[in-house]
Design an enzyme around this catalytic site. Structure first.
Site, short mmCIF file in Angstrom:
data_model
loop_
_atom_site.label_atom_id
_atom_site.label_comp_id
_atom_site.label_asym_id
_atom_site.label_seq_id
_atom_site.Cartn_x
_atom_site.Cartn_y
_atom_site.Cartn_z
N LYS A 256 5.44 50.67 83.92
CA LYS A 256 6.47 51.31 83.08
C LYS A 256 6.07 51.31 81.61
CE LYS A 256 9.82 48.45 84.14
NZ LYS A 256 9.13 47.53 85.05
N ARG B 94 18.81 47.18 83.80
CA ARG B 94 18.27 46.39 84.90
C ARG B 94 19.37 45.94 85.85
NH1 ARG B 94 13.36 44.55 82.04
NH2 ARG B 94 11.96 43.48 83.48
N ARG C 275 -3.41 41.96 84.18
CA ARG C 275 -2.89 42.15 82.82
C ARG C 275 -3.12 40.88 82.00
NH1 ARG C 275 3.02 44.47 82.33
NH2 ARG C 275 3.79 42.47 83.05
N ARG D 57 1.37 37.03 78.44
CA ARG D 57 2.81 36.79 78.52
C ARG D 57 3.08 35.52 79.31
NH1 ARG D 57 5.73 42.34 80.22
NH2 ARG D 57 7.06 40.79 81.21
N ARG E 98 10.90 37.31 89.11
CA ARG E 98 11.12 38.63 88.51
C ARG E 98 11.28 39.68 89.61
NH1 ARG E 98 5.96 38.84 84.92
NH2 ARG E 98 6.65 40.89 84.22
#
Ligand code: AMP
Length: 197
Positions: A13, A88, A127, A139, A150
């Site tokens: 996204k 969300r 990532r 992160r 998540r």
């Protein structure tokens, strides 16, 4: 043009929203980025959100709704925005409808990035690796444990939005497993196909 990109963590996204915003002269609004900035700055919102984010949970609706309510009023949003990571929950989606109504704006399209769940862990690990290789700090929620939470939050709270926007006649889908430029081309096709005026 006001858009939402929907999809689980690691669906792409952020990458697609950033590229699409540049191509179309829109603003990318990522609540995750805004919350990470608040955590870094040590604001009251950041202090409230920090531990929740690290564990992979969802920050309370009231907090993120307030952030978005203030942000979409800013002058740079006048030509349109791409929401990435918001809404969300169904409560956030209802609040967004209301906010847009108040401001005389509308939602043009909601695009779901469809991905194979089995690929997400690898994408998230990748990532984190790429960030480290580039000399950055990954992160704190890009790890296997937080990803599980998540994903659970996504399927429990966010996936129902797919039905919500389908029922409103707003939903389109693209293949989020395709290479980045191909996904970008599919997004353009959706937007050019008259789904969004
Ligand atoms: P993201 O960068 O979109 O993956 O978001 C990172 C984290 O920020 C999420 O795992 C949540 O803890 C929090 N977050 C971001 N956006 C929202 C939202 N709309 N509602 C609740 N929590 C959010």
């Amino acid at each position: 043009m006001n858009l939402i990109l929907l999809g689980p963590p690691g669906a792409g996204k952020g990458t697609q929203a950033e590229n699409l915003a540049k191509r179309r002269g829109l603003v990318q609004l990522s609540t995750g980025d805004m919350l990470r900035a608040a955590v870094k700055a040590g604001t009251p919102v950041g202090l409230e959100a920090s531990a929740i984010m690290e564990a992979g949970g969802l920050v309370p609706d009231e907090v993120v709704i307030k952030i978005i309510a203030e942000r979409i009023k800013e002058p740079d949003c006048v030509n349109g925005f791409i929401l990435d990571g918001f809404p969300r929950t169904l409560k956030q989606a209802a609040a967004l409808d209301e906010l847009l109504g108040f401001q005389g704006k509308k939602l043009d399209a909601v695009i779901e990035l469809k991905v194979d769940d089995n690929a997400l862990a690898a994408r998230i690990e990748n990532r984190a690796r790429e960030t480290i290789a580039a000399g950055g700090v990954p992160r704190s929620d890009d790890n296997a444990e937080a990803l599980k939470k998540r994903l659970m939050a996504y399927y429990r709270e966010t996936a129902p939005l797919i039905g919500y926007y389908f029922a409103k006649g707003k939903l389109s889908c693209v293949d989020g497993m395709a290479p980045i430029p191909e996904v970008a081309a599919q997004l353009d096709d959706v937007l050019n196909s008259g789904v969004a005026p």
